[in-house]
Design a protein around this motif. Sequence first.
Motif, short mmCIF file in Angstrom:
data_model
loop_
_atom_site.label_atom_id
_atom_site.label_comp_id
_atom_site.label_asym_id
_atom_site.label_seq_id
_atom_site.Cartn_x
_atom_site.Cartn_y
_atom_site.Cartn_z
N LYS A 105 0.83 -1.21 0.00
CA LYS A 105 0.00 0.00 0.00
C LYS A 105 0.87 1.26 0.00
N GLU A 106 2.10 1.13 0.47
CA GLU A 106 3.01 2.28 0.48
C GLU A 106 3.27 2.81 -0.92
N LEU A 107 3.10 1.93 -1.90
CA LEU A 107 3.32 2.34 -3.29
C LEU A 107 2.28 3.38 -3.72
N ILE A 108 1.11 3.33 -3.11
CA ILE A 108 0.05 4.29 -3.44
C ILE A 108 0.49 5.70 -3.10
N ALA A 109 1.05 5.87 -1.90
CA ALA A 109 1.52 7.19 -1.48
C ALA A 109 2.67 7.66 -2.36
N ARG A 110 3.54 6.74 -2.71
CA ARG A 110 4.67 7.10 -3.56
C ARG A 110 4.21 7.53 -4.95
N ALA A 111 3.29 6.78 -5.53
CA ALA A 111 2.77 7.12 -6.85
C ALA A 111 2.01 8.44 -6.82
N ALA A 112 1.28 8.69 -5.74
CA ALA A 112 0.54 9.95 -5.61
C ALA A 112 1.49 11.13 -5.54
N LYS A 113 2.54 10.98 -4.76
CA LYS A 113 3.51 12.07 -4.59
C LYS A 113 4.21 12.40 -5.89
N GLU A 114 4.58 11.38 -6.65
CA GLU A 114 5.34 11.61 -7.87
C GLU A 114 4.47 12.06 -9.04
N SER A 115 3.21 11.65 -9.04
CA SER A 115 2.33 11.98 -10.16
C SER A 115 1.50 13.23 -9.92
N GLY A 116 1.31 13.59 -8.65
CA GLY A 116 0.46 14.72 -8.31
C GLY A 116 -1.00 14.35 -8.13
N PHE A 117 -1.33 13.05 -8.30
CA PHE A 117 -2.69 12.60 -8.07
C PHE A 117 -2.92 12.42 -6.57
N CYS A 118 -4.18 12.50 -6.14
CA CYS A 118 -4.47 12.29 -4.73
C CYS A 118 -4.44 10.79 -4.42
N GLU A 119 -4.06 10.46 -3.19
CA GLU A 119 -3.97 9.06 -2.79
C GLU A 119 -5.30 8.33 -2.90
N GLU A 120 -6.38 9.05 -2.58
CA GLU A 120 -7.71 8.41 -2.62
C GLU A 120 -8.05 7.92 -4.02
N MET A 121 -7.69 8.71 -5.03
CA MET A 121 -7.98 8.32 -6.40
C MET A 121 -7.18 7.07 -6.78
N ILE A 122 -5.91 7.04 -6.42
CA ILE A 122 -5.08 5.90 -6.76
C ILE A 122 -5.55 4.65 -6.02
N GLU A 123 -5.92 4.81 -4.76
CA GLU A 123 -6.38 3.66 -3.98
C GLU A 123 -7.69 3.10 -4.55
N THR A 124 -8.56 3.97 -5.00
CA THR A 124 -9.85 3.53 -5.55
C THR A 124 -9.66 2.66 -6.79
N HIS A 125 -8.64 2.97 -7.59
CA HIS A 125 -8.42 2.24 -8.84
C HIS A 125 -7.24 1.27 -8.74
N ASP A 126 -6.74 1.05 -7.53
CA ASP A 126 -5.58 0.20 -7.33
C ASP A 126 -5.87 -1.25 -7.69
N GLU A 127 -5.11 -1.80 -8.63
CA GLU A 127 -5.25 -3.19 -9.07
C GLU A 127 -6.69 -3.53 -9.46
N ARG A 128 -7.32 -2.62 -10.16
CA ARG A 128 -8.67 -2.84 -10.66
C ARG A 128 -8.63 -3.11 -12.16
#
Length: 211
Positions: free
Chosen positions: A33-56
Amino acid sequence: METIITIGREFGSGGREIGEQVADRFGIKCYDKELIARAAKESGFCEEMIETHDERPTNSFMYNLVMDTYSFGYNSSSFVDMPISHKVFLAQFDAIKNLAKEGPCIIVGRCADYALSDYPNVVNLFITGNEKDKIARIRARFADLTSDEKARDMMVKKDKQRRSYYNYYSSKKWGHCDSYDLTINSSILGIEDTVNFIVDFVNKFEASKRG
């Protein structure tokens, strides 16, 4: 320790726990799950958006658009019009590559083996388990699951999502032995000895690289 370890896993197989324990043994970081925060930080997307679509899973007809956009980067006009699920994939894909550049680590799920397919120092693992053990582990984790049937339904749903996601974005098949360097049933040895087995395998892998 120079190896990067990727772990694909069935839901309830203990893959995350195994990854964390292997990381502790080698003194490296484990990203799930730590990858979500990392991807959000580097992409500028919010963590909630990435988590919602994570491995979907996503619609297959968009595949060519995603791959074409990846070639041009985030600033292309195609990226602006891309579905959120594809943007999330690209953000995590780049985050995985950036983590690999920083040194040895363990990355759980999210097509990490595909993202790092060009890296020579990667061991790709898949963790499976017997249904009874997986259901027991899921029920222990989720207190609101009041029956084995409910736990099984969650397991089937999660694995279906992961399979669709992996099969869509990678060129391999989720859970197939030929997609990985090592496939392990965690029910055979249990979590602790599965960790020991993986540590021994990685040590021998590194020794073989040194010649």
